[in-house]
Design a protein around this motif. Structure first.
Motif, PDB file in Angstrom:
ATOM      1  N   LEU A   9       0.856  -1.181   0.000  1.00 14.14           N
ATOM      2  CA  LEU A   9       0.000   0.000   0.000  1.00 14.14           C
ATOM      3  C   LEU A   9       0.893   1.232   0.000  1.00 14.14           C
ATOM      4  N   VAL A  10       0.698   2.102  -0.979  1.00 16.26           N
ATOM      5  CA  VAL A  10       1.450   3.353  -1.081  1.00 16.26           C
ATOM      6  C   VAL A  10       0.484   4.485  -0.768  1.00 16.26           C
ATOM      7  N   THR A  11       0.830   5.326   0.200  1.00 22.75           N
ATOM      8  CA  THR A  11      -0.144   6.297   0.710  1.00 22.75           C
ATOM      9  C   THR A  11      -0.147   7.630  -0.031  1.00 22.75           C
ATOM     10  N   ALA A  12       0.683   7.782  -1.058  1.00 22.85           N
ATOM     11  CA  ALA A  12       0.705   9.045  -1.812  1.00 22.85           C
ATOM     12  C   ALA A  12       1.157   8.770  -3.234  1.00 22.85           C
ATOM     13  N   ALA A  19       4.147   1.837 -12.571  1.00 26.71           N
ATOM     14  CA  ALA A  19       3.895   0.398 -12.503  1.00 26.71           C
ATOM     15  C   ALA A  19       5.187  -0.378 -12.688  1.00 26.71           C
ATOM     16  N   ALA A  20       6.048   0.130 -13.570  1.00 25.54           N
ATOM     17  CA  ALA A  20       7.314  -0.560 -13.817  1.00 25.54           C
ATOM     18  C   ALA A  20       8.192  -0.543 -12.565  1.00 25.54           C
ATOM     19  N   LEU A  21       8.208   0.586 -11.846  1.00 21.78           N
ATOM     20  CA  LEU A  21       9.033   0.675 -10.659  1.00 21.78           C
ATOM     21  C   LEU A  21       8.475  -0.194  -9.533  1.00 21.78           C
ATOM     22  N   LEU A  22       7.163  -0.336  -9.470  1.00 21.23           N
ATOM     23  CA  LEU A  22       6.557  -1.178  -8.445  1.00 21.23           C
ATOM     24  C   LEU A  22       6.781  -2.668  -8.694  1.00 21.23           C
ATOM     25  N   GLN A  23       6.936  -3.050  -9.942  1.00 21.94           N
ATOM     26  CA  GLN A  23       7.110  -4.469 -10.254  1.00 21.94           C
ATOM     27  C   GLN A  23       8.285  -5.053  -9.462  1.00 21.94           C
ATOM     28  N   PRO A  24       8.087  -6.285  -8.988  1.00 17.00           N
ATOM     29  CA  PRO A  24       6.945  -7.178  -9.163  1.00 17.00           C
ATOM     30  C   PRO A  24       5.942  -7.122  -8.005  1.00 17.00           C
ATOM     31  N   LEU A  25       5.893  -6.034  -7.254  1.00 20.98           N
ATOM     32  CA  LEU A  25       4.920  -5.918  -6.175  1.00 20.98           C
ATOM     33  C   LEU A  25       3.526  -5.681  -6.722  1.00 20.98           C
ATOM     34  N   SER A  26       2.523  -6.075  -5.957  1.00 16.86           N
ATOM     35  CA  SER A  26       1.129  -5.853  -6.332  1.00 16.86           C
ATOM     36  C   SER A  26       0.577  -4.703  -5.502  1.00 16.86           C
ATOM     37  N   PRO A  27       0.348  -3.536  -6.112  1.00 15.94           N
ATOM     38  CA  PRO A  27      -0.132  -2.391  -5.331  1.00 15.94           C
ATOM     39  C   PRO A  27      -1.582  -2.563  -4.914  1.00 15.94           C
ATOM     40  N   LYS A  28      -1.878  -2.147  -3.707  1.00 19.01           N
ATOM     41  CA  LYS A  28      -3.252  -2.143  -3.205  1.00 19.01           C
ATOM     42  C   LYS A  28      -3.752  -0.705  -3.228  1.00 19.01           C
ATOM     43  N   PRO A  29      -4.864  -0.423  -3.884  1.00 19.65           N
ATOM     44  CA  PRO A  29      -5.307   0.974  -4.003  1.00 19.65           C
ATOM     45  C   PRO A  29      -5.809   1.531  -2.681  1.00 19.65           C
ATOM     46  N   TRP A  30      -5.546   2.816  -2.490  1.00 18.14           N
ATOM     47  CA  TRP A  30      -6.091   3.570  -1.359  1.00 18.14           C
ATOM     48  C   TRP A  30      -6.256   5.005  -1.799  1.00 18.14           C
ATOM     49  N   HIS A  31      -7.466   5.508  -1.725  1.00 16.53           N
ATOM     50  CA  HIS A  31      -7.742   6.859  -2.211  1.00 16.53           C
ATOM     51  C   HIS A  31      -8.204   7.791  -1.094  1.00 16.53           C
ATOM     52  N   GLY A  32      -8.089   7.337   0.142  1.00 14.87           N
ATOM     53  CA  GLY A  32      -8.519   8.173   1.254  1.00 14.87           C
ATOM     54  C   GLY A  32      -7.392   9.039   1.777  1.00 14.87           C
ATOM     55  N   HIS A  33      -7.737   9.926   2.697  1.00 17.30           N
ATOM     56  CA  HIS A  33      -6.731  10.758   3.342  1.00 17.30           C
ATOM     57  C   HIS A  33      -6.936  10.800   4.858  1.00 17.30           C
ATOM     58  N   ASP A  34      -7.941  10.080   5.334  1.00 18.97           N
ATOM     59  CA  ASP A  34      -8.209  10.121   6.765  1.00 18.97           C
ATOM     60  C   ASP A  34      -7.676   8.858   7.437  1.00 18.97           C
ATOM     61  N   ARG A  35      -7.469   8.956   8.707  1.00 19.69           N
ATOM     62  CA  ARG A  35      -6.859   7.884   9.486  1.00 19.69           C
ATOM     63  C   ARG A  35      -7.694   6.601   9.459  1.00 19.69           C
ATOM     64  N   ASP A  36      -9.007   6.713   9.602  1.00 20.92           N
ATOM     65  CA  ASP A  36      -9.856   5.524   9.652  1.00 20.92           C
ATOM     66  C   ASP A  36      -9.781   4.729   8.353  1.00 20.92           C
ATOM     67  N   SER A  37      -9.803   5.422   7.224  1.00 22.68           N
ATOM     68  CA  SER A  37      -9.739   4.698   5.956  1.00 22.68           C
ATOM     69  C   SER A  37      -8.373   4.050   5.759  1.00 22.68           C
ATOM     70  N   LEU A  38      -7.326   4.688   6.276  1.00 21.00           N
ATOM     71  CA  LEU A  38      -6.000   4.082   6.191  1.00 21.00           C
ATOM     72  C   LEU A  38      -5.942   2.799   7.007  1.00 21.00           C
ATOM     73  N   LEU A  39      -6.512   2.820   8.205  1.00 15.32           N
ATOM     74  CA  LEU A  39      -6.505   1.619   9.040  1.00 15.32           C
ATOM     75  C   LEU A  39      -7.247   0.478   8.368  1.00 15.32           C
ATOM     76  N   ARG A  40      -8.292   0.804   7.634  1.00 16.07           N
ATOM     77  CA  ARG A  40      -9.007  -0.254   6.903  1.00 16.07           C
ATOM     78  C   ARG A  40      -8.187  -0.748   5.713  1.00 16.07           C
ATOM     79  N   ALA A  41      -7.527   0.163   5.046  1.00 17.22           N
ATOM     80  CA  ALA A  41      -6.829  -0.189   3.803  1.00 17.22           C
ATOM     81  C   ALA A  41      -5.591  -1.046   4.032  1.00 17.22           C
ATOM     82  N   VAL A  42      -4.942  -0.909   5.187  1.00 15.26           N
ATOM     83  CA  VAL A  42      -3.684  -1.634   5.392  1.00 15.26           C
ATOM     84  C   VAL A  42      -3.883  -3.114   5.648  1.00 15.26           C
ATOM     85  N   ALA A  43      -5.114  -3.532   5.924  1.00 16.34           N
ATOM     86  CA  ALA A  43      -5.366  -4.943   6.246  1.00 16.34           C
ATOM     87  C   ALA A  43      -4.884  -5.842   5.109  1.00 16.34           C
TER      88      ALA A  43
END
Length: 309
Positions: A9-12, A19-43
């Motif tokens: 998970l990349v937060t910014a 995508a090439a630089l992230l390879q071979p990792l699989s990015p998990k999307p996160w479009h929030g900016h608040d703490r609660d959504s981050l806590l949900r997204a990191v699972a």
């Protein structure tokens, strides 16, 4: 486990991130900016790439779960990361260290020159459209050549500043944060922050924020500076007792301050914003395209190294 199985998970939206630089990792999307959504997204993540805007603590580690192996921070400083909690959880922390020295040293000198030569004041005056002509005493400032620079912290950034100071014909004194020797016979060591202050016409700060350095530059240290001295801070705001710095600036003991960081960012005291002898920038010391792209590549490289073990 193959690296391709790892989720990050990349937060910014970081400069140079692709995508090439992230390879071979699989990015998990996160479009929030608040703490609660981050806590949900990191699972379920194996890795996180955070900025200094995100607080890494036990709550975030619990939310991520047992699979989290590494946290990369898009910074050199780790004061937003609970390193002890990460160690207890068996989570490695990696940074972008080694990529910022040139940009930070350049910004330090940009601030120092802007403050000493009153460049911001002069720019604002010209923009008013007022009539003016050359005057022998207009916007008189201080020159760097022949004056003494105190470097508080002689890590990679402090050493890069010292090298540039010699090109400006400055006498360089230093206090090294770590005990290793500095192999530069033309640099003059000092024993304590107050000792360094007493010999510094310009004091520039390059220590990380730790329990040892928190509020290290207190009123007594700043009062030891020669009258008219300039403080430059591109490290962390809490290294300096900000209220005491404002008091000494308003009293005239300090000739100026040039700050890229503040005690309670993004809040900046009105006294600083109003003072013409304060040059202020919004934490942009590393903000060159080359450096920020290099930070992205370096922290991802270090994350991948941990996951590949």
């Amino acid at each position: 486990m193959r690296t391709a199985d790892h989720r990050i998970l990349v937060t910014a939206d970081l400069p140079g991130l692709s995508a090439a630089l992230l390879q071979p990792l699989s990015p998990k999307p996160w479009h929030g900016h608040d703490r609660d959504s981050l806590l949900r997204a990191v699972a379920g993540c194996d890795a996180l790439l955070v900025t200094a805007n995100e607080r890494v603590d036990e709550a975030l580690l619990r939310a991520a779960g047992d699979g989290l192996r590494v946290i990369g921070t898009y910074s050199v400083g780790t004061d937003h990361v609970d390193l002890e909690a990460c160690a207890r959880a068996g989570v490695r922390v990696v940074t972008a260290a080694g990529t910022l020295a040139a940009a930070m040293a350049e910004h330090t000198f940009g601030l120092m020159l802007a403050c000493a030569r009153r460049i911001v004041e002069a720019d604002r005056f010209v923009r008013t459209g007022a009539d003016w002509r050359w005057e022998p005493d207009a916007f008189l400032g201080a020159q760097l050549a022949g004056h003494r620079l105190g470097v508080l912290g002689m890590g990679a950034i402090g050493q890069a500043v010292a090298r540039r100071a010699r090109a400006f014909d400055m006498e360089v004194h230093y206090l090294r944060h770590r005990p290793e020797a500095v192999h530069a016979p033309d640099l003059i060591p000092q024993e304590t922050p107050a000792d360094l202050a007493r010999v510094s016409d310009f004091l520039t700060i390059h220590v990380p924020l730790t329990p040892r350095t928190d509020r290290m530059v207190d009123k007594a240290v700043m009062a030891a500076l020669p009258p008219g001295a300039v403080i430059v801070n591109t490290s962390r705001g809490r290294v300096v007792v900000q209220s005491a710095m404002v008091e000494l600036l308003e009293s005239g003991h300090l000739g100026g301050v040039a700050l890229d960081v503040f005690e309670d960012e993004p809040l900046v005291p009105d006294e600083l914003r109003r003072n013409p002898r304060a040059v202020l920038t919004p934490h942009i010391g590393s903000a060159t395209t080359t450096t920020r792209q290099g930070m992205t590549a370096e922290v991802l490289r270090r994350i991948k190294l941990v996951l590949e073990r």
